[in-house]
Design an enzyme around this catalytic site. Structure first.
Site: not given
Length: 262
Positions: A173, A186, A190
């Site tokens: 990401s 998150y 990533k």
């Protein structure tokens, strides 16, 4: 470790790339029942490639099996040299080592060895400051986004080593290379995907490659959970899939360790 400024996959798709795309391949995609995974699977099926897909959503998998068959039939009817492929979809929870082990066992039994693996399954926490993120949400992000990939690598890298070839794409990401408030779990997951990919690249034998792929900003359910209605300003998974498929199909061992963006 320094990443080459312009890895082969990032170059314009030329005659070499076109040849690579033309060869029929078997591609395993996790998180295939919706979003980017589903769009990529259908795009690959349309191009005559065989898809092995897995997800935790059995009802969506059943519908996807039919959609993949239709996409393949359409491809075969437009090109007499192509046959309708037998795609394989399975209910698999990548967070579970035993579930991924069963997937690998099924692949071996059916002799459906993947040429490419796209570790796409992922989840995100609801917008919240890190100290207010519920424990179960934090665990779900880490278990899916990091441990899920680790489970796939554990069971599928040995199979690829036996064949002396294979490409692994770990979906990362933009937030695996930067950061944003409200989505710390998150972002952390990533960033871990990026580091895991670069480290694993140093362990692979010649003929194989593992890359981290930032798909860009796409209007998925995950983006909607962060951006709300503003997510509609971005491209859909279906519009993203053709470029993504071409890039993934063009990856070679020369791309090993690269951090790429669609």
């Amino acid at each position: 470790m320094t990443t080459p400024p312009l890895p082969p996959a990032a170059k314009a798709m030329n005659f070499v790339g076109a040849a690579a795309v033309g060869a029929q391949k078997t591609v395993l995609i996790t998180g295939v029942s919706r979003g980017l995974g589903k769009a990529l699977a259908l795009e690959l099926a349309k191009r005559g490639h065989t898809v092995i897909g897995c997800s935790r959503s059995q009802d969506k998998l059943s519908a996807l099996q039919s959609e993949l068959s239709s996409a393949s039939a359409s491809s075969a009817s437009s090109d007499a040299s192509k046959s309708t492929n037998e795609h394989l979809v399975m209910n698999v929870d990548v967070r579970s080592n035993s579930s991924v082990e069963e997937l690998a066992r099924s692949v071996v039994e059916k002799k459906a060895f993947p040429d490419i693996i796209v570790n796409n399954a992922g989840t995100i926490n609801r917008n919240n400051r890190i100290w207010e993120v519920p424990i179960d949400e934090f665990d779900a992000v880490i278990d899916t986004n990091i441990k899920g990939i680790a489970n796939m690598l554990r069971h599928f890298i040995p199979l690829m080593i036996e064949k002396k070839q294979g490409i692994i794409v770990n979906v990362s990401s933009g937030w695996g290379r930067s950061a944003a408030a409200q989505v710390a779990p998150y972002c952390a997951s990533k960033w871990a995907v990026e580091g895991l990919t670069r480290a694993a690249a140093k362990e692979l034998p010649p003929g194989m490659a593992i890359v981290a792929l930032n798909p860009g900003v796409i209007n998925t359910e995950m983006l909607q959970s962060c951006f709300g209605s503003s997510a509609a300003l971005y491209q859909t998974p279906d519009s993203w899939a053709p470029n993504a498929a071409t890039m993934i199909l063009n990856l070679t061992s020369a791309d090993n360790g690269a951090s790429l963006t669609v």
